[in-house]
Design an enzyme around this catalytic site. Structure first.
Site, PDB file in Angstrom:
ATOM      1  N   ASP A 138       0.816  -1.220   0.000  1.00  0.00           N
ATOM      2  CA  ASP A 138       0.000   0.000   0.000  1.00  0.00           C
ATOM      3  C   ASP A 138       0.854   1.276   0.000  1.00  0.00           C
ATOM      4  O   ASP A 138       0.371   2.347   0.360  1.00  0.00           O
ATOM      5  CB  ASP A 138      -0.967  -0.009   1.202  1.00  0.00           C
ATOM      6  CG  ASP A 138      -0.229  -0.055   2.522  1.00  0.00           C
ATOM      7  OD1 ASP A 138       0.998  -0.280   2.499  1.00  0.00           O
ATOM      8  OD2 ASP A 138      -0.867   0.122   3.575  1.00  0.00           O
ATOM      9  N   HIS A 187      19.938   3.436 -22.774  1.00  0.00           N
ATOM     10  CA  HIS A 187      19.077   3.751 -21.623  1.00  0.00           C
ATOM     11  C   HIS A 187      19.606   3.078 -20.353  1.00  0.00           C
ATOM     12  O   HIS A 187      18.853   2.442 -19.605  1.00  0.00           O
ATOM     13  CB  HIS A 187      17.617   3.357 -21.901  1.00  0.00           C
ATOM     14  CG  HIS A 187      16.894   4.383 -22.726  1.00  0.00           C
ATOM     15  ND1 HIS A 187      15.662   4.171 -23.280  1.00  0.00           N
ATOM     16  CD2 HIS A 187      17.250   5.645 -23.084  1.00  0.00           C
ATOM     17  CE1 HIS A 187      15.284   5.260 -23.958  1.00  0.00           C
ATOM     18  NE2 HIS A 187      16.237   6.165 -23.856  1.00  0.00           N
ATOM     19  N   ASP A 213      22.769  11.863 -18.416  1.00  0.00           N
ATOM     20  CA  ASP A 213      21.562  12.338 -19.105  1.00  0.00           C
ATOM     21  C   ASP A 213      20.522  12.515 -18.002  1.00  0.00           C
ATOM     22  O   ASP A 213      20.006  11.529 -17.466  1.00  0.00           O
ATOM     23  CB  ASP A 213      21.130  11.286 -20.135  1.00  0.00           C
ATOM     24  CG  ASP A 213      19.922  11.717 -20.952  1.00  0.00           C
ATOM     25  OD1 ASP A 213      19.196  12.641 -20.527  1.00  0.00           O
ATOM     26  OD2 ASP A 213      19.690  11.101 -22.012  1.00  0.00           O
ATOM     27  N   ASP A 255      15.773  18.178 -20.259  1.00  0.00           N
ATOM     28  CA  ASP A 255      16.440  16.935 -20.690  1.00  0.00           C
ATOM     29  C   ASP A 255      17.830  17.292 -21.216  1.00  0.00           C
ATOM     30  O   ASP A 255      17.966  17.778 -22.338  1.00  0.00           O
ATOM     31  CB  ASP A 255      15.558  16.298 -21.787  1.00  0.00           C
ATOM     32  CG  ASP A 255      16.084  14.955 -22.258  1.00  0.00           C
ATOM     33  OD1 ASP A 255      17.026  14.432 -21.654  1.00  0.00           O
ATOM     34  OD2 ASP A 255      15.528  14.437 -23.251  1.00  0.00           O
ATOM     35  N   HIS A 309      20.437   6.258 -32.693  1.00  0.00           N
ATOM     36  CA  HIS A 309      19.146   6.845 -32.319  1.00  0.00           C
ATOM     37  C   HIS A 309      18.924   8.116 -33.123  1.00  0.00           C
ATOM     38  O   HIS A 309      19.806   8.575 -33.838  1.00  0.00           O
ATOM     39  CB  HIS A 309      19.090   7.123 -30.813  1.00  0.00           C
ATOM     40  CG  HIS A 309      20.176   8.029 -30.314  1.00  0.00           C
ATOM     41  ND1 HIS A 309      20.181   9.383 -30.530  1.00  0.00           N
ATOM     42  CD2 HIS A 309      21.316   7.763 -29.614  1.00  0.00           C
ATOM     43  CE1 HIS A 309      21.254   9.922 -29.974  1.00  0.00           C
ATOM     44  NE2 HIS A 309      21.975   8.957 -29.419  1.00  0.00           N
ATOM     45  N   HIS A 355      13.662  14.804 -29.894  1.00  0.00           N
ATOM     46  CA  HIS A 355      12.222  14.578 -29.706  1.00  0.00           C
ATOM     47  C   HIS A 355      11.606  15.840 -29.142  1.00  0.00           C
ATOM     48  O   HIS A 355      12.311  16.681 -28.548  1.00  0.00           O
ATOM     49  CB  HIS A 355      12.004  13.395 -28.751  1.00  0.00           C
ATOM     50  CG  HIS A 355      12.805  13.494 -27.487  1.00  0.00           C
ATOM     51  ND1 HIS A 355      12.406  14.231 -26.403  1.00  0.00           N
ATOM     52  CD2 HIS A 355      14.030  12.991 -27.148  1.00  0.00           C
ATOM     53  CE1 HIS A 355      13.326  14.158 -25.456  1.00  0.00           C
ATOM     54  NE2 HIS A 355      14.333  13.419 -25.884  1.00  0.00           N
ATOM     55  N   HIS A 368       9.458  12.750 -23.546  1.00  0.00           N
ATOM     56  CA  HIS A 368       9.239  12.445 -24.967  1.00  0.00           C
ATOM     57  C   HIS A 368       7.829  12.936 -25.231  1.00  0.00           C
ATOM     58  O   HIS A 368       6.852  12.195 -25.094  1.00  0.00           O
ATOM     59  CB  HIS A 368       9.386  10.948 -25.240  1.00  0.00           C
ATOM     60  CG  HIS A 368      10.789  10.457 -25.008  1.00  0.00           C
ATOM     61  ND1 HIS A 368      11.116   9.144 -24.808  1.00  0.00           N
ATOM     62  CD2 HIS A 368      11.970  11.133 -24.935  1.00  0.00           C
ATOM     63  CE1 HIS A 368      12.419   9.025 -24.636  1.00  0.00           C
ATOM     64  NE2 HIS A 368      12.958  10.228 -24.697  1.00  0.00           N
ATOM     65  N   GLU A 382      20.300  15.925 -29.719  1.00  0.00           N
ATOM     66  CA  GLU A 382      21.132  15.037 -28.910  1.00  0.00           C
ATOM     67  C   GLU A 382      21.873  13.987 -29.742  1.00  0.00           C
ATOM     68  O   GLU A 382      21.635  12.786 -29.596  1.00  0.00           O
ATOM     69  CB  GLU A 382      20.279  14.356 -27.838  1.00  0.00           C
ATOM     70  CG  GLU A 382      18.979  13.728 -28.328  1.00  0.00           C
ATOM     71  CD  GLU A 382      18.210  13.079 -27.181  1.00  0.00           C
ATOM     72  OE1 GLU A 382      18.805  12.272 -26.466  1.00  0.00           O
ATOM     73  OE2 GLU A 382      17.017  13.394 -27.008  1.00  0.00           O
ATOM     74  N   TYR A 427      28.725   6.043 -30.075  1.00  0.00           N
ATOM     75  CA  TYR A 427      28.878   5.011 -29.037  1.00  0.00           C
ATOM     76  C   TYR A 427      29.724   3.875 -29.615  1.00  0.00           C
ATOM     77  O   TYR A 427      29.337   3.259 -30.606  1.00  0.00           O
ATOM     78  CB  TYR A 427      27.501   4.482 -28.623  1.00  0.00           C
ATOM     79  CG  TYR A 427      26.524   5.615 -28.330  1.00  0.00           C
ATOM     80  CD1 TYR A 427      26.441   6.199 -27.067  1.00  0.00           C
ATOM     81  CD2 TYR A 427      25.709   6.132 -29.347  1.00  0.00           C
ATOM     82  CE1 TYR A 427      25.568   7.255 -26.823  1.00  0.00           C
ATOM     83  CE2 TYR A 427      24.846   7.187 -29.113  1.00  0.00           C
ATOM     84  CZ  TYR A 427      24.775   7.749 -27.856  1.00  0.00           C
ATOM     85  OH  TYR A 427      23.919   8.796 -27.625  1.00  0.00           O
ATOM     86  N   ARG A 456      27.399  11.617 -25.805  1.00  0.00           N
ATOM     87  CA  ARG A 456      26.175  12.278 -26.292  1.00  0.00           C
ATOM     88  C   ARG A 456      26.167  13.692 -25.716  1.00  0.00           C
ATOM     89  O   ARG A 456      26.601  13.895 -24.571  1.00  0.00           O
ATOM     90  CB  ARG A 456      24.919  11.502 -25.852  1.00  0.00           C
ATOM     91  CG  ARG A 456      23.618  12.170 -26.279  1.00  0.00           C
ATOM     92  CD  ARG A 456      22.388  11.258 -26.199  1.00  0.00           C
ATOM     93  NE  ARG A 456      22.035  10.846 -24.859  1.00  0.00           N
ATOM     94  CZ  ARG A 456      22.223   9.647 -24.344  1.00  0.00           C
ATOM     95  NH1 ARG A 456      22.791   8.695 -25.089  1.00  0.00           N
ATOM     96  NH2 ARG A 456      21.865   9.359 -23.112  1.00  0.00           N
ATOM     97  N   GLU A 479      23.399  16.786 -25.355  1.00  0.00           N
ATOM     98  CA  GLU A 479      21.969  17.044 -25.560  1.00  0.00           C
ATOM     99  C   GLU A 479      21.564  18.405 -25.005  1.00  0.00           C
ATOM    100  O   GLU A 479      21.822  18.721 -23.847  1.00  0.00           O
ATOM    101  CB  GLU A 479      21.144  15.952 -24.846  1.00  0.00           C
ATOM    102  CG  GLU A 479      19.643  16.187 -24.919  1.00  0.00           C
ATOM    103  CD  GLU A 479      18.826  15.035 -24.353  1.00  0.00           C
ATOM    104  OE1 GLU A 479      19.344  14.302 -23.467  1.00  0.00           O
ATOM    105  OE2 GLU A 479      17.678  14.862 -24.799  1.00  0.00           O
TER     106      GLU A 479
HETATM  107  N1  GLY Z   1      16.497  11.352 -21.509  1.00  0.00           N
HETATM  108  C1  GLY Z   1      15.899  10.586 -22.509  1.00  0.00           C
HETATM  109  C2  GLY Z   1      16.227  11.088 -23.833  1.00  0.00           C
HETATM  110  O1  GLY Z   1      17.181  11.832 -23.974  1.00  0.00           O
HETATM  111  O2  GLY Z   1      15.548  10.832 -24.784  1.00  0.00           O
HETATM  112 MN    MN Z   2      16.237  13.468 -24.934  1.00  0.00          MN
HETATM  113 MN    MN Z   3      18.133  12.879 -22.406  1.00  0.00          MN
END
Ligand code: GLY
Ligand code: MN
Ligand code: MN
Length: 431
Positions: free
Chosen positions: A36, A238, A255, A266, A345, A349, A356, A379, A383, A400, A402
């Site tokens: 709970d 991820h 990130d 982000d 990727h 987004h 997202h 971003e 890699y 990366r 971003e």
């Molecule tokens: N933090 C998730 C992305 O960069 O899409």
């Molecule tokens: Mn992102």
């Molecule tokens: Mn991100």
């Protein structure tokens, strides 16, 4: 209580929701971590966008009739005992008085009242497939509404996701102010943590420092589970285990972004644990930085949203050829998609109430153009995991960078540029 902004968003549906149609948006239910013990309620983003109301298991219906939007909300009933344990409930009276709904009912009456509310409408829009079990509820309500009068026409069920998403895609001034603040909080937190990082610290400690810095500035929750990835962990896109010790000679990719007043930020930065980039790390880093900068330059009103994507692919392909990691003609390699082994990727987004965020990427069968008020992430990354067929000196490097970019009338604003991305600035910040 100033809830005019939410009321005006509901009213502006009269240019989008066709006449004699209804839009239903369910709110979030309380989620339990175990037994709970519940998580703090995170209201469903679209429900919040149109209501500003943060009680669980609520539901709103907007009906467009005679050029006017009527808004009806179902909310948890007043309950003395539950309010002692869980806190104040507005109840139906508060929902009308304080949130400006035209009508409000207890949520225990949804099944009884919904068929009446939907009677006579031609179409019911709602976000199809988004909430478990909800699709069947909508079918039941519309069937019950249709069968109330066997001579009326049946009600069509339509997906309202694009209608809602494309409204949320263009941020209004109120949202932009909040998102600037969310980005500032996250940027300041990055600077603070980067200044104090030490070899041997655990990824989990770094995650904790971010949560502390966010919270200290008013961003109690992260907008998503932070990725704190030392060395090769950065190649798991991820990675959220965040439990390894940091090596002095590795890069660390973080990130992380706070949620502030329900809006996400982000940010990703990749920096050397020991404060100095190695030659190979710097070579890869500079390609990603060039891709990040060139892609950001292409985020402007009227440009196709795929332009930053293409630019980043080309910069990364050319850079990998120059380092001898890819072999061949950059244009040919780009056409073949050779970069995808290293940059797997997309460039970014939409960003908003959700990290997202909702909002279409295509209109009339083609990728759309940037418009003022959109906020996108940019971003790019490279890699190189140890299983790849490259010279050993490149293995274990994942980078990366971003940023969060607001499209304006005459260009863009980088909302996260307060965190340095230039290697020299990073090194002097960490010195
Ligand atoms: N933090 C998730 C992305 O960069 O899409
Ligand atoms: Mn992102
Ligand atoms: Mn991100």
């Amino acid at each position: 209580m100033d809830n005019k902004i939410y009321k005006s968003r509901r009213e502006s549906l009269n240019t989008i929701l066709p006449e004699n149609c209804a839009l239903i948006i369910p709110g979030a239910d309380l989620q339990y971590r175990n037994a709970d013990s519940s998580y703090a309620l995170r209201q469903e983003s679209s429900f919040y966008y149109f209501s500003g109301f943060c009680e669980p298991s609520s539901l709103m219906v907007m009906v467009h009739q005679e050029d006017k939007i009527s808004s009806i909300v179902f909310v948890p009933p007043k309950d003395k005992l539950r309010e002692i344990w869980d806190g104040y409930r507005a109840g139906p009276i508060g929902a009308v008085d304080d949130y400006g709904f035209d009508q409000a009912f207890e949520n225990t009456k949804i099944n009884e009242l919904m068929p009446e509310l939907l009677q006579g409408v031609k179409k019911v829009f709602y976000p199809i497939g988004k909430k478990s079990g909800f699709d069947q509820n909508v079918i039941d309500w519309t069937c019950a509404a249709s069968s109330k009068d066997r001579h009326s026409q049946s009600i069509d069920i339509m997906d309202g996701s694009s209608m809602i998403g494309n409204m949320r895609l263009i941020k209004d001034d109120h949202e932009i102010e909040i998102m600037k603040k969310a980005c500032d909080i996250s940027a300041e937190s990055f600077v603070e943590v980067m200044k104090n990082i030490k070899p041997g610290e655990n990824e989990q400690l770094i995650e904790s420092k971010f949560l502390y810095e966010f919270g200290k500035r008013g961003g109690r929750f992260p907008a998503y589970t932070p990725i704190v990835a030392g060395g090769e962990n950065a190649c798991v896109l991820h990675y959220i285990e965040n439990n390894q010790d940091l090596n002095e000679s590795d890069l660390i990719l973080v990130d992380a972004g706070c949620e502030y007043k329900m809006y996400a930020s982000d940010i990703t930065r990749t920096f050397p644990v020991g404060g100095k980039f190695s030659e190979e790390q710097l070579a890869i880093y500079n390609i990603v930085l060039e891709a990040n900068k060139a892609a950001i330059d292409a985020v402007k009103t009227g440009n196709n949203i795929m332009e930053p994507q293409l630019i980043s692919e080309k910069v990364i392909t050319k850079g990998l050829v120059e380092l001898g990691i890819l072999d061949g003609n950059p244009e040919e390699l780009h056409k073949e998609g050779a970069f995808k082994d290293f940059y797997m990727h997309k460039i970014g987004h939409w960003l908003g109430l959700d990290v997202h965020d909702v909002g279409d990427y295509m209109e009339n069968g083609e990728f759309m153009q940037f418009k003022p008020g959109m906020i996108t992430t940019i971003e790019p990354g490279i890699y190189i995991s140890s299983s790849m067929n490259v010279d050993d000196k490149w293995k274990g490097i994942g980078v990366r960078i971003e940023d969060d970019i607001l499209v304006t009338n005459d260009g863009n604003i980088n909302l996260t540029e307060k965190v340095p991305s230039c290697p020299k600035e990073i090194e002097s910040l960490m010195a």
